[in-house]
Scaffold this active site. Structure first.
Site, PDB file in Angstrom:
ATOM      1  N   LYS A  13    -101.947  18.589 120.539  1.00 43.53           N
ATOM      2  CA  LYS A  13    -102.257  19.611 121.559  1.00 43.53           C
ATOM      3  C   LYS A  13    -100.973  20.188 122.154  1.00 43.53           C
ATOM      4  O   LYS A  13    -100.795  21.397 122.210  1.00 43.53           O
ATOM      5  CB  LYS A  13    -103.123  19.011 122.688  1.00 43.53           C
ATOM      6  CG  LYS A  13    -104.460  18.451 122.219  1.00 43.53           C
ATOM      7  CD  LYS A  13    -105.304  17.957 123.374  1.00 43.53           C
ATOM      8  CE  LYS A  13    -104.726  16.768 124.117  1.00 43.53           C
ATOM      9  NZ  LYS A  13    -104.605  15.526 123.331  1.00 43.53           N
ATOM     10  N   ARG A  88    -111.734  17.000 130.392  1.00 37.90           N
ATOM     11  CA  ARG A  88    -111.723  15.785 129.584  1.00 37.90           C
ATOM     12  C   ARG A  88    -113.037  15.041 129.674  1.00 37.90           C
ATOM     13  O   ARG A  88    -113.177  13.978 129.085  1.00 37.90           O
ATOM     14  CB  ARG A  88    -110.622  14.873 130.110  1.00 37.90           C
ATOM     15  CG  ARG A  88    -109.498  14.694 129.134  1.00 37.90           C
ATOM     16  CD  ARG A  88    -108.471  13.837 129.817  1.00 37.90           C
ATOM     17  NE  ARG A  88    -107.628  13.199 128.872  1.00 37.90           N
ATOM     18  CZ  ARG A  88    -106.459  13.682 128.480  1.00 37.90           C
ATOM     19  NH1 ARG A  88    -106.023  14.814 128.941  1.00 37.90           N
ATOM     20  NH2 ARG A  88    -105.732  13.006 127.628  1.00 37.90           N
ATOM     21  N   ARG A 122     -93.511   9.221 118.956  1.00 35.43           N
ATOM     22  CA  ARG A 122     -93.208  10.461 119.697  1.00 35.43           C
ATOM     23  C   ARG A 122     -92.034  10.268 120.656  1.00 35.43           C
ATOM     24  O   ARG A 122     -91.906   9.242 121.311  1.00 35.43           O
ATOM     25  CB  ARG A 122     -94.428  10.910 120.498  1.00 35.43           C
ATOM     26  CG  ARG A 122     -94.100  12.036 121.474  1.00 35.43           C
ATOM     27  CD  ARG A 122     -95.308  12.631 122.114  1.00 35.43           C
ATOM     28  NE  ARG A 122     -96.210  11.639 122.645  1.00 35.43           N
ATOM     29  CZ  ARG A 122     -97.468  11.903 122.974  1.00 35.43           C
ATOM     30  NH1 ARG A 122     -97.951  13.113 122.808  1.00 35.43           N
ATOM     31  NH2 ARG A 122     -98.230  10.958 123.462  1.00 35.43           N
ATOM     32  N   ARG A 153     -92.754   8.124 126.154  1.00 35.85           N
ATOM     33  CA  ARG A 153     -93.718   8.017 127.247  1.00 35.85           C
ATOM     34  C   ARG A 153     -94.177   6.577 127.431  1.00 35.85           C
ATOM     35  O   ARG A 153     -94.352   5.857 126.467  1.00 35.85           O
ATOM     36  CB  ARG A 153     -94.929   8.917 126.965  1.00 35.85           C
ATOM     37  CG  ARG A 153     -94.791  10.302 127.540  1.00 35.85           C
ATOM     38  CD  ARG A 153     -95.845  11.264 127.075  1.00 35.85           C
ATOM     39  NE  ARG A 153     -97.211  10.785 127.170  1.00 35.85           N
ATOM     40  CZ  ARG A 153     -98.279  11.519 126.847  1.00 35.85           C
ATOM     41  NH1 ARG A 153     -98.112  12.767 126.429  1.00 35.85           N
ATOM     42  NH2 ARG A 153     -99.493  11.033 126.935  1.00 35.85           N
ATOM     43  N   ARG A 164    -106.813   4.960 125.453  1.00 37.65           N
ATOM     44  CA  ARG A 164    -106.905   6.436 125.499  1.00 37.65           C
ATOM     45  C   ARG A 164    -107.888   6.945 124.452  1.00 37.65           C
ATOM     46  O   ARG A 164    -108.649   7.875 124.692  1.00 37.65           O
ATOM     47  CB  ARG A 164    -105.511   7.051 125.294  1.00 37.65           C
ATOM     48  CG  ARG A 164    -104.627   6.885 126.532  1.00 37.65           C
ATOM     49  CD  ARG A 164    -103.142   6.981 126.210  1.00 37.65           C
ATOM     50  NE  ARG A 164    -102.737   8.246 125.637  1.00 37.65           N
ATOM     51  CZ  ARG A 164    -101.561   8.441 125.045  1.00 37.65           C
ATOM     52  NH1 ARG A 164    -100.686   7.456 124.948  1.00 37.65           N
ATOM     53  NH2 ARG A 164    -101.269   9.630 124.550  1.00 37.65           N
TER      54      ARG A 164
HETATM   55  P1  AP5 Z   1     -98.492  15.962 120.651  1.00 36.26           P
HETATM   56  O1  AP5 Z   1     -98.450  17.421 120.406  1.00 36.26           O
HETATM   57  O2  AP5 Z   1     -97.574  15.423 121.704  1.00 36.26           O
HETATM   58  O3  AP5 Z   1     -99.997  15.457 120.860  1.00 36.26           O
HETATM   59  P2  AP5 Z   1    -100.985  15.607 122.070  1.00 36.26           P
HETATM   60  O4  AP5 Z   1    -102.325  15.960 121.491  1.00 36.26           O
HETATM   61  O5  AP5 Z   1    -100.426  16.514 123.116  1.00 36.26           O
HETATM   62  O6  AP5 Z   1    -101.045  14.092 122.540  1.00 36.26           O
HETATM   63  P3  AP5 Z   1    -100.980  13.456 123.988  1.00 36.26           P
HETATM   64  O7  AP5 Z   1    -100.621  12.015 123.778  1.00 36.26           O
HETATM   65  O8  AP5 Z   1    -100.123  14.261 124.909  1.00 36.26           O
HETATM   66  O9  AP5 Z   1    -102.472  13.568 124.426  1.00 36.26           O
HETATM   67  P4  AP5 Z   1    -103.144  12.842 125.538  1.00 36.26           P
HETATM   68  O10 AP5 Z   1    -104.388  13.625 125.634  1.00 36.26           O
HETATM   69  O11 AP5 Z   1    -103.296  11.378 125.324  1.00 36.26           O
HETATM   70  O12 AP5 Z   1    -102.110  12.902 126.759  1.00 36.26           O
HETATM   71  P5  AP5 Z   1    -102.055  13.759 128.108  1.00 36.26           P
HETATM   72  O13 AP5 Z   1    -100.649  13.956 128.466  1.00 36.26           O
HETATM   73  O14 AP5 Z   1    -102.952  14.930 128.029  1.00 36.26           O
HETATM   74  O15 AP5 Z   1     -98.180  15.247 119.258  1.00 36.26           O
HETATM   75  C1  AP5 Z   1     -98.109  13.830 119.138  1.00 36.26           C
HETATM   76  C2  AP5 Z   1     -96.994  13.434 118.161  1.00 36.26           C
HETATM   77  O16 AP5 Z   1     -97.329  13.913 116.872  1.00 36.26           O
HETATM   78  C3  AP5 Z   1     -95.617  14.023 118.484  1.00 36.26           C
HETATM   79  O17 AP5 Z   1     -94.649  13.085 118.129  1.00 36.26           O
HETATM   80  C4  AP5 Z   1     -95.532  15.255 117.598  1.00 36.26           C
HETATM   81  O18 AP5 Z   1     -94.196  15.607 117.295  1.00 36.26           O
HETATM   82  C5  AP5 Z   1     -96.308  14.784 116.380  1.00 36.26           C
HETATM   83  N1  AP5 Z   1     -96.997  15.865 115.654  1.00 36.26           N
HETATM   84  C6  AP5 Z   1     -97.684  16.906 116.190  1.00 36.26           C
HETATM   85  N2  AP5 Z   1     -98.184  17.695 115.217  1.00 36.26           N
HETATM   86  C7  AP5 Z   1     -97.810  17.092 114.034  1.00 36.26           C
HETATM   87  C8  AP5 Z   1     -98.044  17.391 112.671  1.00 36.26           C
HETATM   88  N3  AP5 Z   1     -98.737  18.465 112.275  1.00 36.26           N
HETATM   89  N4  AP5 Z   1     -97.547  16.546 111.741  1.00 36.26           N
HETATM   90  C9  AP5 Z   1     -96.840  15.457 112.097  1.00 36.26           C
HETATM   91  N5  AP5 Z   1     -96.567  15.127 113.380  1.00 36.26           N
HETATM   92  C10 AP5 Z   1     -97.057  15.930 114.327  1.00 36.26           C
HETATM   93  O19 AP5 Z   1    -102.722  12.742 129.149  1.00 36.26           O
HETATM   94  C11 AP5 Z   1    -102.065  11.546 129.533  1.00 36.26           C
HETATM   95  C12 AP5 Z   1    -102.853  10.843 130.620  1.00 36.26           C
HETATM   96  O20 AP5 Z   1    -102.943  11.688 131.802  1.00 36.26           O
HETATM   97  C13 AP5 Z   1    -104.305  10.493 130.295  1.00 36.26           C
HETATM   98  O21 AP5 Z   1    -104.405   9.277 129.577  1.00 36.26           O
HETATM   99  C14 AP5 Z   1    -104.908  10.402 131.708  1.00 36.26           C
HETATM  100  O22 AP5 Z   1    -104.551   9.176 132.328  1.00 36.26           O
HETATM  101  C15 AP5 Z   1    -104.182  11.524 132.456  1.00 36.26           C
HETATM  102  N6  AP5 Z   1    -104.922  12.810 132.376  1.00 36.26           N
HETATM  103  C16 AP5 Z   1    -104.523  13.955 131.760  1.00 36.26           C
HETATM  104  N7  AP5 Z   1    -105.444  14.925 131.865  1.00 36.26           N
HETATM  105  C17 AP5 Z   1    -106.468  14.390 132.577  1.00 36.26           C
HETATM  106  C18 AP5 Z   1    -107.734  14.892 132.995  1.00 36.26           C
HETATM  107  N8  AP5 Z   1    -108.137  16.142 132.684  1.00 36.26           N
HETATM  108  N9  AP5 Z   1    -108.530  14.071 133.724  1.00 36.26           N
HETATM  109  C19 AP5 Z   1    -108.145  12.824 134.056  1.00 36.26           C
HETATM  110  N10 AP5 Z   1    -106.971  12.274 133.656  1.00 36.26           N
HETATM  111  C20 AP5 Z   1    -106.128  13.055 132.924  1.00 36.26           C
HETATM  112 MG    MG Z   2     -99.812  16.254 125.121  1.00 35.89          MG
END
Ligand code: AP5
Ligand code: MG
Length: 211
Positions: A13, A88, A122, A153, A164
């Site tokens: 994402k 979410r 990552r 992270r 997660r």
């Molecule tokens: P990346 O692009 O970083 O993936 P991502 O989908 O953004 O993954 P996240 O871990 O950020 O998602 P998340 O939903 O768990 O975390 P968030 O910060 O939203 O890619 C991942 C890796 O793959 C990278 O190394 C990248 O380089 C690699 N990659 C990408 N594309 C690739 C490809 N095509 N081929 C190979 N490699 C590739 O949330 C974190 C926490 O915040 C949650 O757990 C929760 O506690 C809280 N939170 C956030 N939003 C809410 C909400 N709405 N409500 C309540 N709590 C929330």
């Molecule tokens: Mg992300």
């Protein structure tokens, strides 16, 4: 154009969000990034959010919804926005319907077997938030975009990733159905191909959609 990015943790994402926001001139709003910035600055929201992020649980809806509702009133969201990580769960999606009109939902489906290596490998830029994978860094420790220091992270470890993913399966995956019924979903498949390959597919769909 007002968009949502849906997908499991590590689906790509954040990686796609930077590219989409650059191409279409819409602001990238990541609730995860907002929480991490608040934790770094030890704000009241940060102190509350930390325990949830550390164990891979969702921050309470009332806090998260209020943050997004306020963020969407900022001037930079008037030209369009891309929500990354929000909504979410169903309660957040229904609340969002009350304060924003969504034009499209970019949903990245991915085989969950690919996620653990992606997430645990990552590295993220402290300055601009760009994501990298160790396998492509060749030992570099700074961001190739802005020179910022790269870090791992705290929630990118196997135990927290399992939580997660469970939260995603139980609470977030049902949103695919929710937005499919509304007729706004655009489905994509994340693969082992480079991120640019997926972005080309997303771009083709959004260009047609944005006419
Ligand atoms: P990346 O692009 O970083 O993936 P991502 O989908 O953004 O993954 P996240 O871990 O950020 O998602 P998340 O939903 O768990 O975390 P968030 O910060 O939203 O890619 C991942 C890796 O793959 C990278 O190394 C990248 O380089 C690699 N990659 C990408 N594309 C690739 C490809 N095509 N081929 C190979 N490699 C590739 O949330 C974190 C926490 O915040 C949650 O757990 C929760 O506690 C809280 N939170 C956030 N939003 C809410 C909400 N709405 N409500 C309540 N709590 C929330
Ligand atoms: Mg992300």
């Amino acid at each position: 154009m007002n968009l949502i990015l849906l997908g499991a943790p590590g689906a790509g994402k954040g990686t796609q969000a930077t590219k989409i926001s650059d191409r279409y001139g819409i602001v990238h709003i990541s609730t995860g990034d907002i929480f991490r910035a608040n934790i770094k600055n030890a704000t009241e929201i940060g102190l509350l959010a930390k325990s949830y992020l550390d164990r891979g649980a969702l921050v309470p809806d009332e806090v998260t919804i209020a943050i997004v509702k306020d963020r969407l009133t900022w001037d930079d969201a008037a030209k369009g926005f891309l929500l990354d990580g929000f909504p979410r769960n169903l309660a957040q999606a229904e609340a969002l319907d009350g304060f924003a009109k969504i034009d499209g939902v970019v949903n990245i489906n991915i085989d969950h077997a690919l996620l653990l290596d992606r997430i645990c490998g990552r590295r993220v830029c402290k300055e601009c938030g760009e994501s990298y994978h160790v396998s492509t860094l060749g030992g570099a420790t700074v961001c190739s975009r802005c020179g910022g220091e790269l870090y791992r992270r705290k929630d990118d470890n196997p135990e927290t990733v399992a939580s997660r993913l469970a939260v995603y399966n139980e609470q977030t995956a049902p949103l695919i159905d929710y937005y499919t019924k509304k007729g706004v979903i655009l489905n994509f498949t994340g693969t082992e191909a480079p991120a640019e390959v997926l972005f080309d597919e997303i771009k083709t769909a959004l260009d047609a959609f944005n006419k």
